[in-house]
Design a protein around this motif. Sequence first.
Motif, PDB file in Angstrom:
ATOM      1  N   LEU A 275       0.858  -1.192   0.000  1.00 50.89           N
ATOM      2  CA  LEU A 275       0.000   0.000   0.000  1.00 50.89           C
ATOM      3  C   LEU A 275       0.893   1.241   0.000  1.00 50.89           C
ATOM      4  O   LEU A 275       1.919   1.275   0.679  1.00 50.89           O
ATOM      5  CB  LEU A 275      -0.908  -0.004   1.219  1.00 50.89           C
ATOM      6  N   PRO A 276       0.505   2.271  -0.770  1.00 49.79           N
ATOM      7  CA  PRO A 276       1.342   3.480  -0.797  1.00 49.79           C
ATOM      8  C   PRO A 276       1.302   4.212   0.541  1.00 49.79           C
ATOM      9  O   PRO A 276       0.218   4.406   1.105  1.00 49.79           O
ATOM     10  CB  PRO A 276       0.704   4.326  -1.906  1.00 49.79           C
ATOM     11  N   VAL A 277       2.470   4.553   1.051  1.00 51.73           N
ATOM     12  CA  VAL A 277       2.534   5.390   2.267  1.00 51.73           C
ATOM     13  C   VAL A 277       3.542   6.508   2.003  1.00 51.73           C
ATOM     14  O   VAL A 277       4.675   6.255   1.649  1.00 51.73           O
ATOM     15  CB  VAL A 277       2.948   4.584   3.527  1.00 51.73           C
ATOM     16  N   ASP A 278       3.066   7.749   2.141  1.00 52.82           N
ATOM     17  CA  ASP A 278       3.988   8.861   1.863  1.00 52.82           C
ATOM     18  C   ASP A 278       4.832   9.146   3.105  1.00 52.82           C
ATOM     19  O   ASP A 278       4.596   8.614   4.173  1.00 52.82           O
ATOM     20  CB  ASP A 278       3.231  10.108   1.386  1.00 52.82           C
ATOM     21  N   GLY A 279       5.833   9.978   2.949  1.00 47.75           N
ATOM     22  CA  GLY A 279       6.774  10.208   4.043  1.00 47.75           C
ATOM     23  C   GLY A 279       6.547  11.524   4.755  1.00 47.75           C
ATOM     24  O   GLY A 279       7.492  12.133   5.247  1.00 47.75           O
ATOM     25  N   SER A 280       5.268  11.963   4.830  1.00 43.23           N
ATOM     26  CA  SER A 280       5.069  13.279   5.443  1.00 43.23           C
ATOM     27  C   SER A 280       5.242  13.205   6.968  1.00 43.23           C
ATOM     28  O   SER A 280       4.915  12.199   7.600  1.00 43.23           O
ATOM     29  CB  SER A 280       3.714  13.858   5.055  1.00 43.23           C
ATOM     30  N   ASN A 281       5.744  14.293   7.545  1.00 42.99           N
ATOM     31  CA  ASN A 281       6.081  14.366   8.968  1.00 42.99           C
ATOM     32  C   ASN A 281       4.835  14.176   9.841  1.00 42.99           C
ATOM     33  O   ASN A 281       3.843  14.898   9.710  1.00 42.99           O
ATOM     34  CB  ASN A 281       6.745  15.723   9.258  1.00 42.99           C
ATOM     35  N   ILE A 282       4.906  13.192  10.736  1.00 36.38           N
ATOM     36  CA  ILE A 282       3.743  12.804  11.537  1.00 36.38           C
ATOM     37  C   ILE A 282       3.329  13.913  12.510  1.00 36.38           C
ATOM     38  O   ILE A 282       2.140  14.231  12.648  1.00 36.38           O
ATOM     39  CB  ILE A 282       4.057  11.493  12.286  1.00 36.38           C
ATOM     40  N   TYR A 283       4.297  14.531  13.167  1.00 37.52           N
ATOM     41  CA  TYR A 283       3.972  15.558  14.170  1.00 37.52           C
ATOM     42  C   TYR A 283       3.466  16.844  13.509  1.00 37.52           C
ATOM     43  O   TYR A 283       2.633  17.550  14.076  1.00 37.52           O
ATOM     44  CB  TYR A 283       5.181  15.833  15.069  1.00 37.52           C
ATOM     45  N   GLU A 284       3.956  17.116  12.303  1.00 32.77           N
ATOM     46  CA  GLU A 284       3.435  18.273  11.577  1.00 32.77           C
ATOM     47  C   GLU A 284       1.947  18.045  11.272  1.00 32.77           C
ATOM     48  O   GLU A 284       1.135  18.966  11.358  1.00 32.77           O
ATOM     49  CB  GLU A 284       4.245  18.463  10.293  1.00 32.77           C
ATOM     50  N   GLY A 285       1.598  16.806  10.943  1.00 34.69           N
ATOM     51  CA  GLY A 285       0.192  16.473  10.710  1.00 34.69           C
ATOM     52  C   GLY A 285      -0.648  16.721  11.956  1.00 34.69           C
ATOM     53  O   GLY A 285      -1.765  17.249  11.887  1.00 34.69           O
ATOM     54  N   VAL A 286      -0.089  16.362  13.118  1.00 34.79           N
ATOM     55  CA  VAL A 286      -0.807  16.606  14.380  1.00 34.79           C
ATOM     56  C   VAL A 286      -1.104  18.094  14.525  1.00 34.79           C
ATOM     57  O   VAL A 286      -2.234  18.499  14.830  1.00 34.79           O
ATOM     58  CB  VAL A 286       0.050  16.137  15.598  1.00 34.79           C
ATOM     59  N   VAL A 287      -0.066  18.929  14.305  1.00 33.45           N
ATOM     60  CA  VAL A 287      -0.238  20.367  14.543  1.00 33.45           C
ATOM     61  C   VAL A 287      -1.174  20.982  13.492  1.00 33.45           C
ATOM     62  O   VAL A 287      -2.030  21.809  13.817  1.00 33.45           O
ATOM     63  CB  VAL A 287       1.123  21.095  14.569  1.00 33.45           C
ATOM     64  N   ARG A 288      -1.054  20.542  12.243  1.00 38.10           N
ATOM     65  CA  ARG A 288      -1.940  21.096  11.204  1.00 38.10           C
ATOM     66  C   ARG A 288      -3.415  20.775  11.500  1.00 38.10           C
ATOM     67  O   ARG A 288      -4.280  21.649  11.372  1.00 38.10           O
ATOM     68  CB  ARG A 288      -1.558  20.554   9.818  1.00 38.10           C
ATOM     69  N   THR A 289      -3.708  19.548  11.910  1.00 41.29           N
ATOM     70  CA  THR A 289      -5.111  19.220  12.200  1.00 41.29           C
ATOM     71  C   THR A 289      -5.572  19.953  13.459  1.00 41.29           C
ATOM     72  O   THR A 289      -6.726  20.354  13.563  1.00 41.29           O
ATOM     73  CB  THR A 289      -5.340  17.699  12.353  1.00 41.29           C
ATOM     74  N   PHE A 290      -4.640  20.167  14.393  1.00 38.61           N
ATOM     75  CA  PHE A 290      -4.976  20.928  15.608  1.00 38.61           C
ATOM     76  C   PHE A 290      -5.331  22.374  15.241  1.00 38.61           C
ATOM     77  O   PHE A 290      -6.344  22.919  15.700  1.00 38.61           O
ATOM     78  CB  PHE A 290      -3.792  20.881  16.581  1.00 38.61           C
ATOM     79  N   HIS A 291      -4.500  22.985  14.416  1.00 38.97           N
ATOM     80  CA  HIS A 291      -4.789  24.366  13.982  1.00 38.97           C
ATOM     81  C   HIS A 291      -6.169  24.442  13.313  1.00 38.97           C
ATOM     82  O   HIS A 291      -6.939  25.374  13.574  1.00 38.97           O
ATOM     83  CB  HIS A 291      -3.725  24.852  12.992  1.00 38.97           C
ATOM     84  N   ALA A 292      -6.470  23.476  12.464  1.00 38.84           N
ATOM     85  CA  ALA A 292      -7.771  23.479  11.782  1.00 38.84           C
ATOM     86  C   ALA A 292      -8.901  23.336  12.802  1.00 38.84           C
ATOM     87  O   ALA A 292      -9.937  24.007  12.709  1.00 38.84           O
ATOM     88  CB  ALA A 292      -7.831  22.350  10.754  1.00 38.84           C
ATOM     89  N   ALA A 293      -8.691  22.472  13.802  1.00 42.92           N
ATOM     90  CA  ALA A 293      -9.739  22.227  14.805  1.00 42.92           C
ATOM     91  C   ALA A 293      -9.994  23.450  15.682  1.00 42.92           C
ATOM     92  O   ALA A 293     -11.057  23.579  16.293  1.00 42.92           O
ATOM     93  CB  ALA A 293      -9.354  21.026  15.681  1.00 42.92           C
ATOM     94  N   MET A 294      -9.045  24.367  15.758  1.00 42.83           N
ATOM     95  CA  MET A 294      -9.272  25.601  16.524  1.00 42.83           C
ATOM     96  C   MET A 294     -10.389  26.417  15.875  1.00 42.83           C
ATOM     97  O   MET A 294     -11.055  27.209  16.541  1.00 42.83           O
ATOM     98  CB  MET A 294      -7.981  26.433  16.592  1.00 42.83           C
ATOM     99  N   ASN A 295     -10.603  26.228  14.568  1.00 41.08           N
ATOM    100  CA  ASN A 295     -11.713  26.914  13.885  1.00 41.08           C
ATOM    101  C   ASN A 295     -12.953  26.042  13.806  1.00 41.08           C
ATOM    102  O   ASN A 295     -14.039  26.465  14.148  1.00 41.08           O
ATOM    103  CB  ASN A 295     -11.288  27.344  12.489  1.00 41.08           C
ATOM    104  N   GLU A 296     -12.770  24.808  13.322  1.00 45.15           N
ATOM    105  CA  GLU A 296     -13.916  23.893  13.301  1.00 45.15           C
ATOM    106  C   GLU A 296     -13.444  22.450  13.176  1.00 45.15           C
ATOM    107  O   GLU A 296     -12.315  22.185  12.760  1.00 45.15           O
ATOM    108  CB  GLU A 296     -14.886  24.242  12.167  1.00 45.15           C
ATOM    109  N   GLY A 297     -14.324  21.525  13.558  1.00 49.72           N
ATOM    110  CA  GLY A 297     -13.991  20.104  13.468  1.00 49.72           C
ATOM    111  C   GLY A 297     -13.208  19.636  14.679  1.00 49.72           C
ATOM    112  O   GLY A 297     -13.182  20.306  15.714  1.00 49.72           O
TER     113      GLY A 297
END
Length: 332
Positions: A275-297
């Motif tokens: 299965l394809p798995v990209d190499g994006s930074n895991i902790y950056e993903g945490v912070v990006r989704t956190f920033h989004a959740a500060m507005n909604e979700g």
Amino acid sequence: TVGWGLIGASTIAREWVIDAIRAADGKILSVMSSHFERARKYAAENGIENSTTDLNDLLSNADIDAVYISTTNELHRDQAVAAARAGKHILCEKPLAMSVQDAKAMADAAASAGVVLATNHHLRNSAAHTAIREAVAAGKIGRPLSARVFHAGYLPMHLHGWRLDNPSAGGGAILDLTVHDVDALRYVLGRNPTEVVAFAQSGGMTREGLEDAVMGVIRFEDGVIAQFHDGFTTKFVETGLEVHGTEGSLVGRNVMTQRPVGTVVLRTADGDKNLPVDGSNIYEGVVRTFHAAMNEGSPSATAEDGIWSLATALAVKRAVATGAAVKVETGL
Ligand code: NDP
């Protein structure tokens, strides 16, 4: 730009989360440590403008929108409750607290203040874990029957501290590692745990009475059973996460990690498929989704997710202490 304050001059912030916040366009304005000199040095070394030993000083900074709590675990509750009352959004390290009651007090404080409380179960942002979750949900392995998590490794020398000798700070392999296994299993299976059995070991690294390794079985909803092995003492082995179903298996290798590495194979009657798995930074993903959740979700792992992983880890601790099967009680 989201303004951040760091509560705790920790290794995890220095190694991963400071960079992740900056990569996600956050700005770190202050760091709090219990020691004046450590706070000052940590700020200087990490390019942070301000340092303090006073939590209220950090929380009264109006430019700080969010805090990252990465102190030892017995401190999380009071710091999170104070941050919520000050109107700050909170990304808190796992385990959320030392008891389910304390974790709920944190969730309640965040809910009444209308702020986000996220748990840093970073693996939900691992492409490998998401690939496994999506394959399970799409029915690629038929009906899931069982899972196995290999999360034993060797605790790096620079972390030989409270994890090995301080039960009141939440030391031991169960509160450190089993919480991540539980959350990863809930994420990939889409089911909640119901009961656990486990044995633990003091294999020479931890102080007497504190486990440096644990093995056990967790029963999930729909009768799925999951085996886990966590520890600080195994130097020569890689990690893994597998889910086995009526029509196939998903085999993740080297995926219980902080780095975006590892492979996932879907094995069925048709053969093996990577299965394809990209190499994006895991902790950056945490912070990006956190920033989004500060507005909604929602953030990738919520306070409720942190309560589930903590309640299950505490059930594992009780199973170890009593030798009996223990039901998982979250009260949620
Ligand atoms: P550290 O031991 O590095 O930091 C914890 C606290 O210890 C710090 O807040 C600091 O206190 C104190 N401390 C740090 N260095 C020193 C020192 N040289 N001398 C004396 N005290 C020191 O812990 P970790 O960064 O490994 O873990 C912190 C939290 O993060 C825990 O809750 C842990 O479970 C979690 N964690 C989560 C991970 C994840 O991937 N989600 C990975 C690793 C840890 P002060 O702030 O007062 O200076």
